[in-house]
Design an enzyme around this catalytic site. Structure first.
Site, PDB file in Angstrom:
ATOM      1  CD  GLU A 110      39.688  41.107  36.633  1.00 45.53           C
ATOM      2  OE1 GLU A 110      39.450  41.978  37.404  1.00 45.53           O
ATOM      3  OE2 GLU A 110      39.317  39.974  36.526  1.00 45.53           O
ATOM      4  CG  PHE A 127      27.764  21.032  26.318  1.00 41.91           C
ATOM      5  CD1 PHE A 127      27.526  20.077  27.115  1.00 41.91           C
ATOM      6  CD2 PHE A 127      29.062  21.122  25.673  1.00 41.91           C
ATOM      7  CE1 PHE A 127      28.514  19.216  27.572  1.00 41.91           C
ATOM      8  CE2 PHE A 127      29.967  20.021  25.782  1.00 41.91           C
ATOM      9  CZ  PHE A 127      29.749  19.160  26.961  1.00 41.91           C
ATOM     10  CG  ASN A 181      34.342  32.533  31.593  1.00 47.52           C
ATOM     11  OD1 ASN A 181      35.262  32.074  31.845  1.00 47.52           O
ATOM     12  ND2 ASN A 181      34.193  33.548  30.508  1.00 47.52           N
ATOM     13  CD  GLU A 241      31.367  37.037  40.939  1.00 47.14           C
ATOM     14  OE1 GLU A 241      30.768  37.934  40.715  1.00 47.14           O
ATOM     15  OE2 GLU A 241      31.217  36.270  40.510  1.00 47.14           O
TER      16      GLU A 241
HETATM   17  P1  ADP Z   1      30.700  35.761  37.142  1.00 46.70           P
HETATM   18  O1  ADP Z   1      30.036  36.874  38.030  1.00 46.70           O
HETATM   19  O2  ADP Z   1      30.133  35.818  35.813  1.00 46.70           O
HETATM   20  O3  ADP Z   1      30.517  34.532  37.948  1.00 46.70           O
HETATM   21  P2  ADP Z   1      33.776  35.978  37.726  1.00 46.70           P
HETATM   22  O4  ADP Z   1      34.412  37.238  37.820  1.00 46.70           O
HETATM   23  O5  ADP Z   1      33.297  35.131  39.038  1.00 46.70           O
HETATM   24  O6  ADP Z   1      32.059  36.537  37.016  1.00 46.70           O
HETATM   25  O7  ADP Z   1      34.330  35.273  36.695  1.00 46.70           O
HETATM   26  C1  ADP Z   1      33.728  33.952  36.203  1.00 46.70           C
HETATM   27  C2  ADP Z   1      34.915  32.887  35.629  1.00 46.70           C
HETATM   28  O8  ADP Z   1      35.789  33.766  34.547  1.00 46.70           O
HETATM   29  C3  ADP Z   1      36.106  32.548  36.660  1.00 46.70           C
HETATM   30  O9  ADP Z   1      35.738  31.603  37.526  1.00 46.70           O
HETATM   31  C4  ADP Z   1      37.057  32.487  35.853  1.00 46.70           C
HETATM   32  O10 ADP Z   1      37.106  31.140  35.290  1.00 46.70           O
HETATM   33  C5  ADP Z   1      36.975  33.448  34.635  1.00 46.70           C
HETATM   34  N1  ADP Z   1      37.892  34.638  35.006  1.00 46.70           N
HETATM   35  C6  ADP Z   1      37.161  35.716  35.442  1.00 46.70           C
HETATM   36  N2  ADP Z   1      38.255  36.800  35.646  1.00 46.70           N
HETATM   37  C7  ADP Z   1      39.240  36.118  35.134  1.00 46.70           C
HETATM   38  C8  ADP Z   1      40.700  36.799  34.988  1.00 46.70           C
HETATM   39  N3  ADP Z   1      41.024  38.029  35.198  1.00 46.70           N
HETATM   40  N4  ADP Z   1      41.421  35.780  34.353  1.00 46.70           N
HETATM   41  C9  ADP Z   1      41.356  34.715  34.251  1.00 46.70           C
HETATM   42  N5  ADP Z   1      39.899  34.169  34.179  1.00 46.70           N
HETATM   43  C10 ADP Z   1      39.069  34.766  34.623  1.00 46.70           C
HETATM   44 MG    MG Z   2      31.415  34.316  39.657  1.00 42.31          MG
END
Ligand code: ADP
Ligand code: MG
Ligand code: ADP
Length: 670
Positions: A200, A348, A235, A288
């Site tokens: 994406e 960390f 993240n 998500e």
């Molecule tokens: P998880 O299931 O590991 O929590 P997420 O899809 O919720 O995965 O993403 C976790 C983090 O990664 C988000 O809070 C954001 O900081 C970053 N992130 C995820 N997708 C994107 C994206 N398309 N663009 C920018 N940052 C993203």
């Molecule tokens: Mg998440």
């Protein structure tokens, strides 16, 4: 309502669920592994059942053992907490087939939302705004390159089964995509046993803002405002707040309504969270949905006054939601800090050991402020390498954001943790960070503001004066105590000298002159520090770790620990060694040679206690900067130790499979 529930989790979240169950007069059953015999959740529950050895895969993740524990105890329902079995549809089904209620959503909703590709398709169908990208599995590197080109760079390659911030990669170019695709795929396979990845658009510098929803089994769905979780490291969330300083009413409502639409579309019931990223223009995109209680749920509870666990339990028991959307109001501001057993000064890395001292700040309402600390550990407890290294979630609430942040700063200053390394200094420093205080956030905040990691800080002018004042107050109070020993043989003390020099760190000498001092408890003095007049009041007593008082009317909580002939002060993320000298002593001290730290640049040291998983080089091998030298596993994480410069490997001391202490020499460089 249930009479007895089982909590299929450990640590702070198990304790948190038990608290609410107790308030609802529901009996609780804890489960525990070998490593958790003496854990707090076991202590707190009405009964506790052993479910296996320390590794989670043999205890907390074994559905059959949890079900057996339900049968043995007669628990009617299971709260899964977060992590572990909380998002396994097969676990809900297994419980249901035994007539046990799962306190969470139905398996169908968990399945639909558990997979990132499927949930995005679902969200699209429910007219939720999603991150632009390709809604399908990427077949191979050529396919990845084609799709990435269509989306436009930068893109993010993500594991469909991913979670916990793992299994995602950013690509800025075709070469990145090819490389990233292979790595993301193998990472996904290794971490989640599922190698499907999708692509994406990578939203540059977004904010992470998520909506809490609550839905019952009768079709009622509400949203409880948002949480902003933009302070992330790799993240993973570190600090969260509610509400978000960035949202206006219109965006909040739009995000809330889309979240409700999605929850309705999957026939969601229970508490759930719809995560979005939001760009600088307040465009928001679905990421998500987490079909469980979220780690950072307390900030929502603090601003809405709604106990989410209570409502999860009520919904699971078939009750209707007791409130509608119009009844929900956001009041004041809440901030949460995640306290981890990790060394902020060593990138960390996890830290394990015994909590020789663990004294969180007092919880409760103080004036218009609230302090809440969700914890699962206690003084004397052992932090093992088997589970998540989170010690506590410290939350503060106040009428405004800046008051909640300052309350957090003070609460962190008073949070005593000894025996292991922890991230309190980092969090305390963050609370003083101007950009955080202004609310100018993005998920890149930590990476941008701490590009070389978190380094020990040097105090500014005001901090220097306050630290000097604290050091002198403690020294005078200690001197006074010594004078008052009843059986002293020496005659009564001579008047205290007026002139002092405080040494901060290794070479900062601060002149001070005592103007007026009363060596009583509470202690008060007027003092001139480098030309600034300060008034200092404290009720500190020798031996106290916490120094609480005021410097010129400003309340301060600092920590005082003796070292050699001085005191180490910890305050606002600073950790400073102080010595209080007479002018003559200071003069002589300046003449003392300074001990240099040993040169370890020709050694590879083990950065934390752990197990050597691999030695990637052989003696005599030439290695380029960045290449892997060894891999050490600790706290279920593999830490790759890389060459910091081009070098030649000398003697190798450690072997694969060996357990090493921190700072053990793994290898020498020629
Ligand atoms: P998880 O299931 O590991 O929590 P997420 O899809 O919720 O995965 O993403 C976790 C983090 O990664 C988000 O809070 C954001 O900081 C970053 N992130 C995820 N997708 C994107 C994206 N398309 N663009 C920018 N940052 C993203
Ligand atoms: Mg998440
Ligand atoms: P939250 O948004 O609630 O903070 P996180 O993504 O930080 O969610 O995850 C919460 C907990 O669940 C963490 O302890 C994390 O390790 C665990 N977790 C979440 N998803 C997964 C997953 N797919 N695999 C392993 N652990 C996970």
């Amino acid at each position: 309502m249930f009479k007895k529930i089982l909590i299929a989790n450990r640590g702070e979240i198990a304790c948190r669920v038990i608290k609410t169950a107790r308030q609802m007069a529901i009996a609780t059953v804890a489960v525990y592994s070998d490593a958790d015999r003496d854990a707090l959740h076991v202590e707190m529950a009405d009964e506790a059942i052993h479910i296996g050895p320390a590794p989670a895969s043999e205890s907390y993740l074994v559905a059959d053992n949890i079900i057996a524990a339900c049968k043995q105890s007669g628990a009617e329902a299971v709260h899964p907490g977060y992590g572990f079995l909380s998002e396994r549809a097969s676990f809900c089904e297994a419980l249901e087939s035994q007539g046990i209620v799962f306190i969470g959503p139905k398996p169908k909703a968990i399945r639909a939302m558990g997979d990132k590709i499927e949930s995005k398709k679902f969200a699209n169908a429910a007219k939720v705004s999603t991150v632009p990208g390709y809604l399908g599995v990427i077949e191979d590197a050529d396919h990845a390159e084609k799709i990435a080109g269509e989306i436009g760079y930068p893109v993010m390659i993500k594991a469909s089964a991913g979670g916990g911030g793992k299994g995602m990669r950013i690509a800025w170019s075709e070469a990145d995509v090819r490389d990233g695709f292979d790595r993301a795929r193998s990472e996904a396979q290794n971490s989640f046993g599922d190698n499907r990845v999708f692509i994406e658009k990578f939203i540059v510098d977004p904010r992470h803002i998520e909506i809490q929803v609550l839905a019952d089994a009768h079709g009622n769905v509400v949203y409880l405002g948002e949480r902003e979780c933009s302070i992330q490291r790799r993240n993973q969330k570190v600090v969260e707040e509610a509400p978000s300083p960035f949202l206006d009413e219109k965006t909040r409502k739009a995000m809330g309504e889309q979240s409700v639409a999605l929850a309705s579309a999957v026939e969601y019931q229970s508490a759930g969270t719809v995560e979005f990223i939001v760009d600088a223009d307040r465009n928001f995109y679905f990421l998500e949905m987490n079909t469980r209680l979220q780690v950072e749920h307390p900030v929502t509870e603090l601003v809405t006054g709604i106990d989410l666990v209570e409502h999860m339990i009520r919904i699971a028991a078939g009750e209707k939601l007791a409130f509608a959307q119009k009844d929900i109001a956001l009041n004041g501001w809440a901030v949460e800090s995640r306290l981890y057993a990790e060394d902020p000064y060593r990138n960390f890395l996890p830290s394990i050991g015994r909590l020789t001292r663990y004294r969180p700040p007092q919880e409760g309402k103080f004036g218009s402020h609230v302090i809440r600390n969700d914890t699962g550990v206690f003084e004397g407890a052992e932090i093992s390498m088997y589970y998540d290294p989170m010690l506590a979630k410290l939350c503060t609430w106040a009428p405004t954001r800046i008051e909640a942040i300052d309350g957090m700063g003070q609460a962190l200053d008073g949070f005593v943790v000894d025996g292991i390394e922890h991230n309190v200094p980092f969090l305390a420093a963050l609370m003083k960070h101007p950009r955080w205080r202004e609310g100018r956030l993005s998920t890149a905040f930590i990476a941008e503001e701490y590009p070389d990691g978190f380094k020990p800080m040097t105090p500014d002018g005001q901090q220097t004066a306050a630290l000097s004042a604290i050091a002198i107050s403690a020294t005078l109070i200690e001197a006074n105590r010594r004078e008052r020993y009843a059986d002293r043989l020496r005659p009564a003390a001579l008047p205290l000298p007026e002139d002092w020099i405080v040494k901060l760190g290794t070479n900062n000498y601060i002149p001070a002159r005592l103007l007026e001092g009363l060596a009583t408890i509470p202690f008060e003095m007027d003092i001139d520090i480098s030309g600034t007049k300060l008034n200092v009041v404290t009720d500190w007593r020798p031996g106290d770790v916490i120094w609480r008082g005021a410097v010129s009317g400003i309340p301060i909580t600092a920590q005082v620990r003796p070292f050699l002939n001085g005191l180490r002060l910890d305050w606002q993320g600073l950790s400073v060694k102080t010595r209080v000298f007479t002018p003559r002593q200071a003069e002589l001290d300046r003449l003392m040679p300074i001990k240099l730290a040993p040169d370890t640049s020709s050694l590879l040291l083990c950065p934390m206690p752990g197990l050597v998983v691999a030695i990637a080089v052989i003696e005599g091998q030439e290695v380029k900067a960045g290449e892997t030298l060894a891999v050490v596993e600790a706290m279920k994480m593999e830490n790759v130790l890389r060459a910091e410069r081009d070098l030649t490997v000398g003697k190798i001391n450690a072997r694969k499979g060996e357990s090493l202490a921190v700072d053990a020499v793994i290898m020498e460089f020629a």
